[in-house]
Design a protein around this motif. Structure first.
Motif, PDB file in Angstrom:
ATOM      1  N   ALA A 123       0.840  -1.207   0.000  1.00  0.00           N
ATOM      2  CA  ALA A 123       0.000   0.000   0.000  1.00  0.00           C
ATOM      3  C   ALA A 123       0.874   1.256   0.000  1.00  0.00           C
ATOM      4  CB  ALA A 123      -0.923  -0.006   1.217  1.00  0.00           C
ATOM      5  N   ALA A 124       1.932   1.233   0.821  1.00  0.00           N
ATOM      6  CA  ALA A 124       2.840   2.382   0.893  1.00  0.00           C
ATOM      7  C   ALA A 124       3.567   2.584  -0.434  1.00  0.00           C
ATOM      8  CB  ALA A 124       3.851   2.177   2.018  1.00  0.00           C
ATOM      9  N   GLN A 125       3.959   1.489  -1.041  1.00  0.00           N
ATOM     10  CA  GLN A 125       4.647   1.543  -2.334  1.00  0.00           C
ATOM     11  C   GLN A 125       3.755   2.195  -3.389  1.00  0.00           C
ATOM     12  OE1 GLN A 125       5.260  -2.137  -4.958  1.00  0.00           O
ATOM     13  NE2 GLN A 125       7.242  -1.980  -3.921  1.00  0.00           N
ATOM     14  N   MET A 126       2.476   1.829  -3.372  1.00  0.00           N
ATOM     15  CA  MET A 126       1.531   2.381  -4.339  1.00  0.00           C
ATOM     16  C   MET A 126       1.312   3.870  -4.081  1.00  0.00           C
ATOM     17  SD  MET A 126       0.096   1.387  -7.030  1.00  0.00           S
ATOM     18  CE  MET A 126       0.508  -0.345  -6.757  1.00  0.00           C
ATOM     19  N   ALA A 127       1.183   4.248  -2.805  1.00  0.00           N
ATOM     20  CA  ALA A 127       1.003   5.659  -2.454  1.00  0.00           C
ATOM     21  C   ALA A 127       2.208   6.482  -2.900  1.00  0.00           C
ATOM     22  CB  ALA A 127       0.785   5.808  -0.957  1.00  0.00           C
ATOM     23  N   ARG A 128       3.388   5.919  -2.699  1.00  0.00           N
ATOM     24  CA  ARG A 128       4.614   6.631  -3.050  1.00  0.00           C
ATOM     25  C   ARG A 128       4.720   6.836  -4.561  1.00  0.00           C
ATOM     26  NH1 ARG A 128       7.346   4.290   0.780  1.00  0.00           N
ATOM     27  NH2 ARG A 128       7.206   6.032   2.234  1.00  0.00           N
ATOM     28  N   LYS A 129       4.225   5.893  -5.341  1.00  0.00           N
ATOM     29  CA  LYS A 129       4.231   6.048  -6.795  1.00  0.00           C
ATOM     30  C   LYS A 129       3.421   7.265  -7.218  1.00  0.00           C
ATOM     31  CE  LYS A 129       4.971   1.396  -8.674  1.00  0.00           C
ATOM     32  NZ  LYS A 129       4.364   0.320  -9.496  1.00  0.00           N
ATOM     33  N   GLY A 130       2.397   7.581  -6.429  1.00  0.00           N
ATOM     34  CA  GLY A 130       1.572   8.738  -6.738  1.00  0.00           C
ATOM     35  C   GLY A 130       2.066  10.007  -6.086  1.00  0.00           C
ATOM     36  N   LEU A 132       2.360  10.478  -2.934  1.00  0.00           N
ATOM     37  CA  LEU A 132       1.595  10.702  -1.700  1.00  0.00           C
ATOM     38  C   LEU A 132       2.427  10.272  -0.498  1.00  0.00           C
ATOM     39  CD1 LEU A 132      -1.797   9.288  -3.059  1.00  0.00           C
ATOM     40  CD2 LEU A 132      -1.029  11.668  -3.025  1.00  0.00           C
ATOM     41  N   GLU A 133       3.433  11.048  -0.202  1.00  0.00           N
ATOM     42  CA  GLU A 133       4.394  10.677   0.836  1.00  0.00           C
ATOM     43  C   GLU A 133       3.759  10.573   2.222  1.00  0.00           C
ATOM     44  OE1 GLU A 133       7.453   9.638   0.686  1.00  0.00           O
ATOM     45  OE2 GLU A 133       7.543   9.800  -1.487  1.00  0.00           O
ATOM     46  N   SER A 134       2.845  11.482   2.536  1.00  0.00           N
ATOM     47  CA  SER A 134       2.227  11.442   3.862  1.00  0.00           C
ATOM     48  C   SER A 134       1.396  10.171   4.042  1.00  0.00           C
ATOM     49  CB  SER A 134       1.366  12.687   4.094  1.00  0.00           C
ATOM     50  OG  SER A 134       0.435  12.857   3.038  1.00  0.00           O
ATOM     51  N   LEU A 135       0.696   9.762   2.988  1.00  0.00           N
ATOM     52  CA  LEU A 135      -0.088   8.525   3.045  1.00  0.00           C
ATOM     53  C   LEU A 135       0.842   7.317   3.122  1.00  0.00           C
ATOM     54  CD1 LEU A 135      -2.864   7.147   2.910  1.00  0.00           C
ATOM     55  CD2 LEU A 135      -2.678   7.193   0.411  1.00  0.00           C
ATOM     56  N   ALA A 136       1.904   7.341   2.344  1.00  0.00           N
ATOM     57  CA  ALA A 136       2.879   6.247   2.365  1.00  0.00           C
ATOM     58  C   ALA A 136       3.479   6.082   3.756  1.00  0.00           C
ATOM     59  CB  ALA A 136       3.979   6.507   1.338  1.00  0.00           C
ATOM     60  N   ALA A 137       3.771   7.190   4.405  1.00  0.00           N
ATOM     61  CA  ALA A 137       4.351   7.138   5.751  1.00  0.00           C
ATOM     62  C   ALA A 137       3.382   6.498   6.742  1.00  0.00           C
ATOM     63  CB  ALA A 137       4.729   8.551   6.209  1.00  0.00           C
ATOM     64  N   ARG A 138       2.090   6.770   6.578  1.00  0.00           N
ATOM     65  CA  ARG A 138       1.087   6.179   7.478  1.00  0.00           C
ATOM     66  C   ARG A 138       1.043   4.662   7.317  1.00  0.00           C
ATOM     67  NH1 ARG A 138      -2.463  10.594   6.045  1.00  0.00           N
ATOM     68  NH2 ARG A 138      -3.971   9.222   5.022  1.00  0.00           N
ATOM     69  N   TYR A 139       1.134   4.201   6.066  1.00  0.00           N
ATOM     70  CA  TYR A 139       1.104   2.756   5.831  1.00  0.00           C
ATOM     71  C   TYR A 139       2.420   2.086   6.244  1.00  0.00           C
ATOM     72  CZ  TYR A 139      -3.332   3.261   3.381  1.00  0.00           C
ATOM     73  OH  TYR A 139      -4.646   3.511   3.071  1.00  0.00           O
ATOM     74  N   ASP A 140       3.538   2.775   6.038  1.00  0.00           N
ATOM     75  CA  ASP A 140       4.829   2.227   6.498  1.00  0.00           C
ATOM     76  C   ASP A 140       4.812   1.977   8.002  1.00  0.00           C
ATOM     77  OD1 ASP A 140       6.283   1.931   4.150  1.00  0.00           O
ATOM     78  OD2 ASP A 140       6.979   4.007   4.149  1.00  0.00           O
TER      79      ASP A 140
END
Length: 447
Positions: free
Chosen positions: A396-403, A405-413
């Motif tokens: 999920a974080a990987q997908m967010a980061r592709k877009g 969306l660093e803040s979202l990626a950080a939440r999933y990480d």
């Protein structure tokens, strides 16, 4: 006769004197030296030493050079940070006035829109203005020059202050809805503009041929998209219960007859009722039917899809959704439409529509957000162990980061296995395959 001549000369002198003074001050060598001195202090961030010299130049010759205002802003901001009480309030007033003078004397350096935005943000941060004053500044900036209204925080504040005025009984609910639509459209326009920039460099990024300047531009564009995503979420949250069915239905029922042939009103009303799940009310059927009659379009076909979806007629809904996509000719709008359809679905269906959206706009951050959410929402049903289930959050974080969306990626990480978990699992560097609907795999980070 002699008296009349003397009066005429005196009047002419009175009119010409300020102009001569302005011309003279620019030739004043002492003031030019002081401009140089306070500029050097300001560049070195020695604002205390700069202040009295800057103040003298600003007071005596504001037209001397735009640096008086550019550095003056930093000097007064420093004074604000280091003061309190009445002194702080005075510095806030001084800075508000400086923005006015800056625009008046050097409009090419600070246009009226940016002036009003800076003043409004300052008033809000320093509690130096009322909700009405702040709103008026931002409303004028937005309505007169929307194209250059690009400050993310100011966009949110504009809408937030309007909601505050509505809560005080000073603004109608319809004004809030109109502003919400206008701000949402502006956010989407800015995201589209940034997507154009991002899309130019995706192939080079994949090939590893970006130079430093291009990489900075790409990174900055993605960060701004992330900022706009956050602002959009905040605006939605601020609208909150004001746009629930209890408020929407009576308001739109009241205004329907007057607007049943108004395409924009019908489109926005249908959109709001769809977003807030008010589609079971007969009014939604009337609005959508009128919209499809007045202006058959991708939007109206989409809402007919929503209507059939809600009535349990999935096959008919899909037919209308596909019609909507086919009717849309603009790539960005087609991508956005597919995102709206994706948001009506979950898991595999949502991801499928999001992936289609990416074919029309490869940097559509909403598509990556939907896919990231879909993967994360399935964490508990994927994997045979607790570690494997939580590993879904890496995907999920990987997908967010592709877009971007660093803040979202950080939440999933933060929800994924920790370094200690990876160490204890002995799976560092190994691949985990998800045999659920996701059908993808993730490589466990190496320690």
């Amino acid at each position: 006769m002699k008296r009349k001549i003397l009066l005429a000369v005196a009047f002419a002198s009175f009119c010409i004197a300020p102009q001569l003074k302005a011309q003279d001050c620019k030739q004043n060598e002492e003031l030019r030296q002081k401009l140089s001195i306070f500029s050097e202090y300001a560049r070195a961030r020695n604002y205390n030493e700069a202040y009295p010299i800057w103040k003298e130049v600003y007071t005596q010759c504001p037209t001397l050079h735009y640096a008086t205002f550019a550095y003056g802003e930093f000097i007064l901001q420093d004074k604000l940070r280091k003061s309190s009480g009445a002194e702080k309030a005075q510095f806030a007033k001084d800075l508000i006035q400086l923005y006015t003078d800056y625009n008046k004397n050097f409009p090419q350096k600070l246009n009226a829109t940016e002036m009003r935005i800076r003043q409004a943000l300052l008033m809000f941060d320093e509690k130096a203005g009322s909700d009405q004053e702040i709103y008026n500044l931002l409303h004028q900036a937005f309505t007169e020059d929307k194209a250059n209204f690009k400050n993310e925080k100011a966009l949110y504040l504009y809408f937030s202050e309007l909601v505050a005025l509505h809560e005080k009984g000073q603004k109608e609910l319809q004004e809030v809805f109109d502003a919400y639509d206008n701000v949402s459209d502006k956010i989407q326009d800015e995201k589209n503009e940034l997507s154009n920039v991002i899309n130019q460099y995706l192939a080079q990024e994949e090939a590893g041929t970006l130079n430093d300047k291009e990489k900075r531009l790409l990174d900055n564009s993605r960060k701004r998209v992330d900022n706009y995503e956050t602002i959009a979420e905040s605006v939605d949250a601020k609208l909150g219960q004001l746009a629930d069915c209890q408020n929407l239905i009576p308001l739109y029922t009241k205004n329907y007859e007057a607007n049943k042939n108004n395409e924009e009103w019908l489109r926005r009303a249908a959109g709001k009722m769809s977003d807030k799940d008010c589609t079971k009310d007969p009014l939604f059927v009337k609005i959508v039917t009128s919209l499809h009659s007045v202006a058959p379009s991708a939007n109206s076909a989409y809402y007919l899809g929503v209507l059939n979806d809600k009535n349990g007629n999935s096959s008919k809904a899909i037919q209308y959704y596909n019609e909507a996509v086919n009717l849309e000719t603009d790539a960005f709008k087609k991508s956005k439409l597919l995102i709206r359809i994706a948001s009506k679905h979950s898991k595999a269906s949502a991801v499928n529509y999001a992936q289609k959206a990416l074919t029309y706009n490869p940097s559509n951050s909403d598509a990556y957000r939907i896919m990231a959410h879909a993967y994360a929402a399935s964490a508990n049903e994927c994997g045979s162990t607790s570690f494997e289930k939580r590993a879904v959050y890496w995907l999920a974080a990987q997908m967010a980061r592709k877009g971007g969306l660093e803040s979202l990626a950080a939440r999933y990480d933060a929800l994924a296995p920790s370094k200690v978990d990876v160490f204890e699992s002995g799976l560092a560097g190994k691949t985990i395959s998800f045999k659920c609907w996701i059908g993808q795999s993730i490589t466990v980070p190496r320690l």
